[in-house]
Design a protein around this motif. Structure first.
Motif: not given
Lengths: 207, 207
Positions: B1-30
């Motif tokens: 299993m590849a080691r994942i640096s702390f920095r990469e984890q932060v990035l993944q969390v941020r990308e997830e946050a982006i997708l949550v926002s995009v998902n909500r805004l796409l649902a609200e406004k199209g």
DNA sequence: GTCTATAGCCAGATAGAC
DNA sequence: GTCTATCTGGCTATAGAC
């Protein structure tokens, strides 16, 4: 009968040409993507001239909706004249017509989320008036069909009304047309069946 | 299993946050009304930073679709584990879940007409992959349900598949919710009935 | 009423410092 | 990778000459 000058007739013809273009572009691209410039280019006039006829993009869309609702009302009136048809057959005829218009690429599509557009539509008497006329007639047919045991009386009548309205923007029509396996007529009959008879199996002879 | 640096984890969390926002805004406004700036503001980062993660607005939408399809696949997998359920009940469960997501304001809505977006989606392997996975499982259930006499075998299976997909953007859901007369659960049960059993009357006891 | 030209705005996307 | 600042272009809507 009021005399109409030649000049006024020319204007009316031009407005009709504008609405034909708007209707087609709204059907092709939808409200958000359609631009006023495009409409003007399609009609063959300048954008500023368009704004002399319609004071905003929203009003342009509302006029297109009034136009298609008038077409629907004409259809409905023709159906009313044939009194021998049962209410459910009249409703099916309306659904059939709606899907024909959509498959022909003549059904304007407006976003449900745009609040500016919504406000403009709700402030437009001509639009609301036609929408209520259509709803009233369909509502009466629905109630009659339910009372006659032709439509499921367990479903709220508004659900049936909305479901029929939704045939105007059913994405399944476009998907099947894109598939290329069926003619427009076949698509309409299939979807009419899935809408009224449902996806589940029905024993032969069921209403 | 590849080691994942702390920095990469932060990035993944941020990308997830982006997708949550995009998902909500796409649902609200199209898609058309949603702006990249809005997304960035909602996440709390600069617009330029967003473009380091996703190279275009279309890619952003595609990622949101991948996300919701992954949620759908998780649901489907959970259903597959319960082998005692009949195919038609599994299909109904999928339709129910889809409508729940839409009523919860979590179903991204993309315009069918936008050709740039369409091209981006069709070029997106992750999206196409998930879409085919979902279609394959549902297609198998549909065929099985038709063979078992639970679904109308006279309907082409693709029509049933498309009709189920279309529950994700059925405007009737929003209209009924706006009416305020029914709870979310009631709306879903009503539309499940109208979809599978149809608008027409069924004799009591029909499948 | 029609046109050309443009105001005013805001979008998507990028440059370049840190 | 993040930010601020900016580019580029298209949009709705209007001004003003004819």
């Amino acid at each position: 009968m009021a005399r109409i000058s030649f000049r006024e007739q020319v204007l009316q013809v031009r407005e009709e040409a504008i609405l034909v273009s708007v209707n087609r572009l709204l059907a092709e691209k939808g409200f958000d993507v359609m631009t006023v410039e495009e409409v003007a280019a399609d009609v063959g006039i300048a954008k500023a001239s368009l704004y002399k006829h319609f004071t905003s993009k929203e009003e342009l869309a509302a006029a297109a909706m009034v136009r298609v609702l008038d077409r629907a009302l004409a259809q409905i009136e023709a159906l009313q004249a044939r009194a021998e048809a049962s209410p459910v057959d009249q409703l099916k005829a309306v659904a059939r017509w709606t899907m024909q218009v959509q498959l022909a690429g003549e059904m304007p599509s407006l976003p449900a989320q745009n609040s500016v557009l919504r406000a403009a539509l709700l402030a437009n008497r001509a639009y609301l008036d036609r929408l209520m006329q259509v709803s009233d007639v369909l509502g009466m047919w629905i109630t009659a069909a339910q009372a006659a045991g032709q439509l499921n009386a367990a479903l709220p009548s508004e659900v049936i009304l909305y479901t029929l309205f939704a045939r105007a923007c059913d994405p399944v029509l476009g998907l099947l047309k894109a598939g290329g396996s069926y003619s427009d007529e076949q698509i309409i009959e299939i979807l009419l069946s899935s809408c009224f008879d449902g996806l589940s199996y029905r024993r032969a002879g069921a209403a």
